[in-house]
Design an enzyme around this catalytic site. Structure first.
Site, PDB file in Angstrom:
ATOM      1  N   LYS A  95       0.849  -1.203   0.000  1.00  0.00           N
ATOM      2  CA  LYS A  95       0.000   0.000   0.000  1.00  0.00           C
ATOM      3  C   LYS A  95       0.880   1.247   0.000  1.00  0.00           C
ATOM      4  CE  LYS A  95      -0.313  -0.244   5.047  1.00  0.00           C
ATOM      5  NZ  LYS A  95      -1.122  -0.706   6.182  1.00  0.00           N
TER       6      LYS A  95
ATOM      7  N   TYR B 119      16.451  29.966   8.787  1.00  0.00           N
ATOM      8  CA  TYR B 119      15.216  30.635   9.234  1.00  0.00           C
ATOM      9  C   TYR B 119      15.113  30.632  10.756  1.00  0.00           C
ATOM     10  CZ  TYR B 119      13.209  30.543   4.528  1.00  0.00           C
ATOM     11  OH  TYR B 119      12.946  30.732   3.197  1.00  0.00           O
TER      12      TYR B 119
END
Ligand SMILES: *Cc1c(COP(=O)(O)O)cnc(C)c1O
Length: 371
Positions: free
Chosen positions: A39, A262
């Site tokens: 999956k 950042y």
């Protein structure tokens, strides 16, 4: 596929290692059988390459999550047994039947839908999913009892077997394991009493490393095939499958003390060297790894400093000789030196999430294709 020189990262997936992991798991569950759970695009590694490699390694039965995954896999593997965990929704029965997909029946409505359709056509066999403690998908105890209380509710239903799913298999001492096993046995006995002997499917990756009475006739491993440790408190019995390398695109020697990245979360001082690598959270390198993870150049560990940006990472390479970390040098982000579980731990998550998050921008290389 983009040329690997042009991409910021190279993702290498070893199909031989997946095949060896499949055989390792198969030996553990013998005389039971081992399916392959593919999956979510084989946990992010590419079902189009992984599923045929598993089939070549002897895997005959596959599990996917939804109908679309089942339809795609059917095109690749015309003869394999493919089971769809979500089961058939309203109006989907014909699509399942046409592609010979085995549904996992999770609730009374799905059971009845499949049983009725079976009155008019020959359908692929279904797995009946009993919820034994997840409270997620599958028939509850009262729904199971209700289904078993009248034979016409089961009449004409062809089952591949009954299945259930463990909630805590990676914790061998967890009390829920035994409770789930007992509830599963009870449901299996009840239904077998009515329908005749039914096959069982119980263990996921970690369940395969519990006692043999957890295995069932068909184990359903996913993560362990792809190198995630199914026994988190012990050494990993599985082989690493994934190598992720990021490319250094700039090298800076700090000439003025300040901060990197950042938020200015990390101080750097004059003379330190920072390598900027062209991988970021847009590639699935989780932002929670900021200031916590490490990369490797050869055997040398280089700490990630500052925040993870969308497209860039910054590593402190001050401890390395300058020639060892230059533009173009590849930094190992996941690999033998830094397995997927280690990176996951640094991000406060599990290897499953790291793998399924792997982005589309990497140059992908498959090695050791047995198919
Ligand atoms: C995802 C899934 C598996 C595979 O689990 P792993 O822990 O990856 O081995 C097995 N069974 C069901 C029902 C699942 O949803």
């Amino acid at each position: 596929m983009c040329p690997s020189e042009a991409s910021g990262g190279i993702l290498t997936i070893n199909l031989d290692a997946i095949a060896r992991n499949y055989r390792t798991l198969g030996e553990r569950v013998a005389p039971g059988e081992c399916a392959g759970v593919v999956k979510a695009d084989a946990y992010g590694l590419g079902a189009g390459r992984v599923a045929p490699a598993l089939a070549a390694a002897g895997c005959r039965r596959f599990f996917v999550a939804d109908l679309n995954e089942g339809l795609s896999l059917r095109k690749l593997l015309p003869d394999a047994e493919i089971a769809v965990l979500y089961g058939p929704g309203q109006g989907e029965v014909e699509l399942f039947a046409h592609a010979a997909l085995c549904p996992v029946l999770n609730e009374p409505g799905q059971v009845e839908r499949w049983r009725r359709a079976g009155e008019k056509a020959v359908l692929p066999p279904a797995w009946l999913h009993i919820d034994t403690g997840m409270n997620r998908l599958g028939l509850s105890a009262s729904e199971t009892a209700h289904l078993a209380s009248r034979s016409d509710r089961l009449e004409g239903l062809t089952l591949a077997g009954v299945m259930s799913h463990l909630a805590c298999a990676e914790h061998p001492d967890h009390a829920l394991n035994g409770e789930q096993k007992a509830r599963f046995r009870e449901a299996h006995a009840l239904l077998s009493g009515i329908m005749g002997p039914l096959a069982t499917s119980f263990a996921n990756s970690s369940g395969i490393f519990l006692e043999p009475d957890y295995h069932g006739d068909l184990a359903r491993p996913g993560a362990a095939l792809y190198g995630v440790n199914p026994t988190p408190k012990s050494p990993n019995p599985m082989e690493q499958v994934v190598q992720l390398q990021g490319r250094i695109v700039q090298l800076r020697e700090i000439d003025r003390s300040g901060t990197v990245g950042y938020g200015a979360t990390r101080r750097v001082t004059r003379g330190e060297r920072i390598a900027t690598v062209a991988v970021g959270y847009a590639d699935g390198y989780l932002r929670s790894l900021s200031d916590r993870a490490a990369g490797y150049i050869g055997r040398a560990r280089i700490p990630l400093v500052g925040r993870v940006s969308m497209d860039l990472l910054t590593f402190d390479v001050s401890a390395l000789p300058p020639a060892a970390a230059a533009p173009g040098t590849l930094v190992t982000l996941i690999g033998a030196e830094h397995p997927v579980d280690d990176l996951a731990a640094e991000a406060d998550t599990i290897g499953y999430e790291v793998l399924t998050a792997l982005g589309a921008r990497y140059a992908r290389r498959y090695v050791g294709d047995p198919a």
